[in-house]
Design a protein around this motif. Structure first.
Motif, PDB file in Angstrom:
ATOM      1  N   ALA A  82     -31.954 -56.570  92.309  1.00 47.50           N
ATOM      2  CA  ALA A  82     -32.625 -56.070  92.537  1.00 47.50           C
ATOM      3  C   ALA A  82     -33.499 -55.998  94.412  1.00 47.50           C
ATOM      4  CB  ALA A  82     -33.732 -55.750  91.476  1.00 47.50           C
ATOM      5  N   GLN A  86     -33.650 -53.307  97.712  1.00 44.40           N
ATOM      6  CA  GLN A  86     -33.837 -53.045  98.197  1.00 44.40           C
ATOM      7  C   GLN A  86     -34.132 -53.757  99.564  1.00 44.40           C
ATOM      8  OE1 GLN A  86     -37.215 -54.388  96.454  1.00 44.40           O
ATOM      9  NE2 GLN A  86     -37.291 -53.992  94.518  1.00 44.40           N
ATOM     10  N   ARG A  87     -33.317 -54.635  99.620  1.00 42.58           N
ATOM     11  CA  ARG A  87     -33.078 -54.942 101.092  1.00 42.58           C
ATOM     12  C   ARG A  87     -32.204 -54.269 101.597  1.00 42.58           C
ATOM     13  NH1 ARG A  87     -30.881 -59.779 100.695  1.00 42.58           N
ATOM     14  NH2 ARG A  87     -28.612 -59.045 101.119  1.00 42.58           N
ATOM     15  N   SER A  89     -31.856 -51.580 101.741  1.00 40.60           N
ATOM     16  CA  SER A  89     -32.476 -50.072 101.435  1.00 40.60           C
ATOM     17  C   SER A  89     -33.340 -50.242 102.400  1.00 40.60           C
ATOM     18  CB  SER A  89     -33.378 -49.639 100.193  1.00 40.60           C
ATOM     19  OG  SER A  89     -34.138 -48.498  99.824  1.00 40.60           O
ATOM     20  N   ARG A  90     -33.681 -50.965 102.713  1.00 41.80           N
ATOM     21  CA  ARG A  90     -35.149 -51.415 104.119  1.00 41.80           C
ATOM     22  C   ARG A  90     -34.169 -51.067 105.407  1.00 41.80           C
ATOM     23  NH1 ARG A  90     -37.847 -54.816 100.633  1.00 41.80           N
ATOM     24  NH2 ARG A  90     -36.636 -56.579 102.162  1.00 41.80           N
TER      25      ARG A  90
END
Length: 456
Positions: A82, A86-87, A89-90
């Protein structure tokens, strides 16, 4: 020779014999010594130190997945995935950054425009790359520029084409991350239940599906998921690679339903639209005359124009998954997808398996005759003059042109581009009639088109 000298030579000979016996080694001892010396000198040659330290230089290539009872390890793995997603996605461009990129590109356009297309040179392209920020760096390369370079006399590329390229890349990465969140195993593929969860949670974001009742959601999800698995899981492993999902056009079709102004024609042609899903499910309910939620062979015989041969339907119920001789909705969806997409290799594979009665991997004259006899019988029932099998057989082999003149393989059908026609001739009276009267139909179409032209 004196006795003293004789005794001396005897002692000397005895000692040499004893030493020679000591030097004699077994083959196993010699091999062990040879291996030891080889290992020693090879390690020294590689610059290694101790004999057993070489394993330290081998990179780890296998990581064991946590077992079901290793709860903490599973939680750790889920959390780490996860955080990784998330990384990633950023690292993607957000809407504001995309707007800024468009502003920079528009500001650096180089005249003259080509039609309505604003253009940009390579020098200006690099300047925009420097100002656009770190996230955009991957897009401003010579390779990307060369991909989009066509026949512009000034060596420029279209700003709109480049921006669409960036948008497509960002969308692909976003979708990859979104799909990966449903990848419970974390192995780069989705199981059927994973894809069902993804589509179920996607429904509220698609305006074209607003009219669907929640009671129909499960049937809609089943209808949508079956198309992915029918075409992307030909070996029926029960899982699909995320890469394969991204590479096909199905997600594009599904996400097309975000368009609130999608035309009626586009909706009808889109398998994932509400009208299409309701059409397929409505057909299933209409066929189910006894309302038991399953289809018998007799009920399925009324599918479409009701002209599928009994012999073909027998094979469907022999090969496909049934419950007490009746077909459920999921199996019906595979059947519909195969018959509605007969040009596609996956659909031809489905039909070929039914035609290949003995699992030989090919169709011979006997198999063709077996299925075409049912067509001839239906023609007689409808008062039509039966067509000679010999003529049809020759036409089929002429169309397919198989490598072996006596056998037609699945690959032959796919390569010929005539697989849909051949299958229609063998399994469906209406399909055979259409093929047999193709010249008349073409002529009628031509006359109707001419009439339209004259009227204008």
């Amino acid at each position: 020779m004196s006795n003293d000298k004789l005794a001396h030579w005897k002692d000397l000979l005895r000692k040499r014999l004893d030493n020679s016996k000591k030097d004699e080694k077994t083959e196993e001892e010699k091999k062990a010594e040879e291996t030891e010396l080889f290992t020693k000198y090879y390690t020294e040659w590689r610059g290694g130190g101790e004999r057993d330290s070489s394993y330290k230089t081998i990179p780890r290539f296998y990581y064991r997945l946590p077992a079901e009872d290793e709860v903490l390890l599973q939680k750790l793995r889920e959390e780490s995935r996860a955080v990784f997603l998330q990384r990633k996605s950023r690292e993607l461009l957000d809407n504001e950054e995309l707007q800024n990129l468009w502003f920079l590109l528009d500001k650096h356009q180089v005249p003259p425009a080509t039609g309505d297309e604003a253009m940009i040179t390579y020098e200006s392209f690099l300047k925009v790359g420097e100002k656009a920020g770190v996230k955009c760096k991957q897009f401003f390369t010579a390779r990307v520029y060369a991909k989009l370079l066509h026949n512009d006399p000034y060596g420029r590329i279209s700003i709109m084409q480049f921006f669409n390229y960036v948008m497509r890349k960002v969308w692909l990465h976003q979708t990859r991350i979104g799909l990966s969140l449903y990848d419970v195993a974390g192995q780069g593929y989705l199981r059927e239940s994973d894809l069902e969860n993804y589509i179920l949670e996607l429904i509220p974001t698609l305006p074209q599906l607003d009219g669907l009742e929640k009671s129909f959601y499960s049937f809609y999800v089943c209808t949508a998921v079956r198309k992915f698995f029918f075409f992307l899981d030909p070996l029926r492993t029960g899982k699909i690679k995320i890469q394969d999902i991204l590479a096909c056009s199905f997600l594009d079709d599904l996400l097309e339903l975000r368009d609130e102004e999608l035309s009626k024609e586009s909706q009808e042609a889109n398998w994932f639209s509400a009208p299409s899903a309701l059409r397929v499910y409505g057909q299933y309910l209409n066929l189910d005359k006894d309302h038991n939620g399953m289809l018998s062979k007799e009920e399925l015989s009324r599918y479409g124009t009701g002209t599928l041969t009994g012999v073909f339907l027998d094979r469907v119920y022999q090969e496909c998954l049934t419950y007490d001789g009746e077909m459920d909705y999921k199996t019906y969806l595979d059947f519909v997808l195969a018959l509605e997409n007969r040009k596609e290799p996956a659909a031809l594979q489905y039909i070929f398996k039914l035609l290949d009665m003995d699992n030989k991997g090919y169709l011979n004259v006997f198999a063709l005759n077996y299925f075409f006899r049912a067509i001839q019988e239906q023609m007689k029932i409808h008062g039509q003059e039966a067509v000679s099998f010999q003529d049809v057989k020759d036409e089929i082999f002429d169309m397919v042109k198989p490598k072996d003149p006596c056998k037609i393989t699945l690959q032959d059908l796919v390569n010929s581009g005539q697989g849909d026609t051949v299958s229609s001739i063998l399994i469906d009276l209406n399909g055979f009639w259409t093929y047999e009267n193709r010249e008349v139909l073409v002529a009628n179409d031509g006359e109707s088109n001419t009439g339209d032209i004259d009227d204008t």
